[in-house]
Design an enzyme around this catalytic site. Structure first.
Site, short mmCIF file in Angstrom:
data_model
loop_
_atom_site.label_atom_id
_atom_site.label_comp_id
_atom_site.label_asym_id
_atom_site.label_seq_id
_atom_site.Cartn_x
_atom_site.Cartn_y
_atom_site.Cartn_z
N SER A 30 0.83 -1.34 -0.04
CA SER A 30 -0.12 -0.02 0.00
C SER A 30 0.89 1.46 -0.07
CB SER A 30 -1.06 -0.13 1.12
OG SER A 30 -1.37 1.48 1.46
N TYR A 63 -2.01 -0.53 10.80
CA TYR A 63 -1.71 -1.25 9.32
C TYR A 63 -0.56 -0.29 8.83
CZ TYR A 63 -3.76 -1.36 4.61
OH TYR A 63 -3.85 -1.65 3.32
#
Length: 340
Positions: A196, A209
């Site tokens: 990501s 995350y």
């Protein structure tokens, strides 16, 4: 001393050559490799990007091995793959050796589904053994499975933090250890890390995350260097770092409304098509959209306070807060229903 100087100039030439070849690929699109008949394993194949990756590889006639913790959604993906295989399963004719034509045997569809919790090391290793026994060795490994807790750090249970780290980062170690040995033996394979942009630069409210994606990228880069040091040029590595993808994982996430039209969430189909192009041309890294490259570079050279100013201007400093608020509200509603 002269040897070191000579080697230094050789390095400079190689660096310049690397820049030239990279620039040439922007102008002349490299030819995509064939993955027909190769075994492609995708984790988190039951939904989102994993499902789209499965469909794209099916269209290219790869043998699909689908892993997901949810058996039903995984089977739904498999059914979509079988439909694509069925559309490809038509007799093809070609010129025969003595004029006339001969029929090419139709494509044989092959898709295998396995329930696997990549957050559990034992599950990964035992399922990997089943794959080797029932399907064969894996040629392409897509480490795609991912989760998000959706809590501020001080409100997030330790169990969810651990779950995020294990699924998004540690699982990559285990799947790679399961399938890399045969790739090394054959000097053939491809490992894809779906990370990501939040593994390149972070934002507030999603510490677990971001940490997991930073870890996954660190693992990927170190492994890439190890393969180069081992001179295993037949094994490719591709790192996929998309901006916010509209899969529902971060539903509610918003940047500044005036900026949002210029930087909207990515359509999952677009994200996967860009990633597929990178994978099939052995591109080491793909950031979508391209502005992510620039943001990552600026983060590396600008003072932290300058980064904070840019975040505030873009509304990226608190972009996750609406998402976190929605998660909290949904959890409270569920608890209220269960209480009733």
């Amino acid at each position: 001393m002269m040897i070191i100087i000579a080697e230094f100039f050789v390095v400079i030439l190689k660096v310049l050559w690397a820049f030239l070849t990279a620039g040439a690929k922007w102008i002349v699109r490299p030819k995509e490799k064939s993955v027909a008949g190769q075994v492609c394993l995708i984790t988190g194949a039951g939904s989102g990007l994993g499902r789209l990756f499965a469909k794209e590889f099916a269209r290219r006639r790869a043998i699909l091995v689908l892993w997901d913790i949810n058996s039903q959604s995984n089977e739904e993906t498999a059914e979509m793959v079988r439909q694509i295989y069925h559309e490809l399963d038509t007799p093809v004719t070609k010129d025969g050796p003595v004029g006339g034509v001969e029929e090419v045997p139709p494509f044989q569809p092959q898709v295998y589904t396995y329930v696997c919790d990549v957050g559990k090391r034992e599950s990964v290793y035992s399922t990997a053994e089943k794959v080797r026994r029932e399907v064969g060795e894996v040629d392409i490994l897509i480490n795609n499975a991912g989760v998000v807790s959706g809590h501020h750090l001080l409100e997030c249970p330790d169990e969810l933090i651990e779950r995020t780290m294990v699924v998004n980062c540690h699982a990559h170690f285990w799947t790679t250890k399961a399938f890399l040995p045969k790739m090394l033996e054959l000097n053939h394979g491809h490992i894809v890390t779906v990370a990501s942009s939040l593994g390149l630069f972070s934002t507030a409210g999603v510490e677990d995350y971001c940490a997991s994606k930073f870890g996954a990228i660190g693992f990927h880069e170190s492994l890439s260097h190890e393969l180069k040091a081992s001179e295993k040029d037949g094994i490719s590595m591709t790192l996929v770092c998309p901006y916010l993808v509209d899969t529902g994982m971060f539903k509610g996430c918003r940047i500044r409304k005036e900026i949002e039209p210029f930087l909207p969430p990515l359509k999952p189909e677009f994200c996967v098509k860009q990633a597929m192009r990178a994978i099939l041309t052995d591109q080491p890294m793909i950031c979508t959209p391209r502005i992510v490259y620039m943001v990552n570079f600026m983060k590396s050279i600008l003072p932290f306070e300058a980064i904070v100013c840019m975040y505030r201007f873009l509304g990226a400093d608190k972009c996750m807060y609406p998402f976190l608020a929605q998660r909290k509200e949904a959890m409270n509603n569920n608890e209220a229903k269960n209480g009733i």
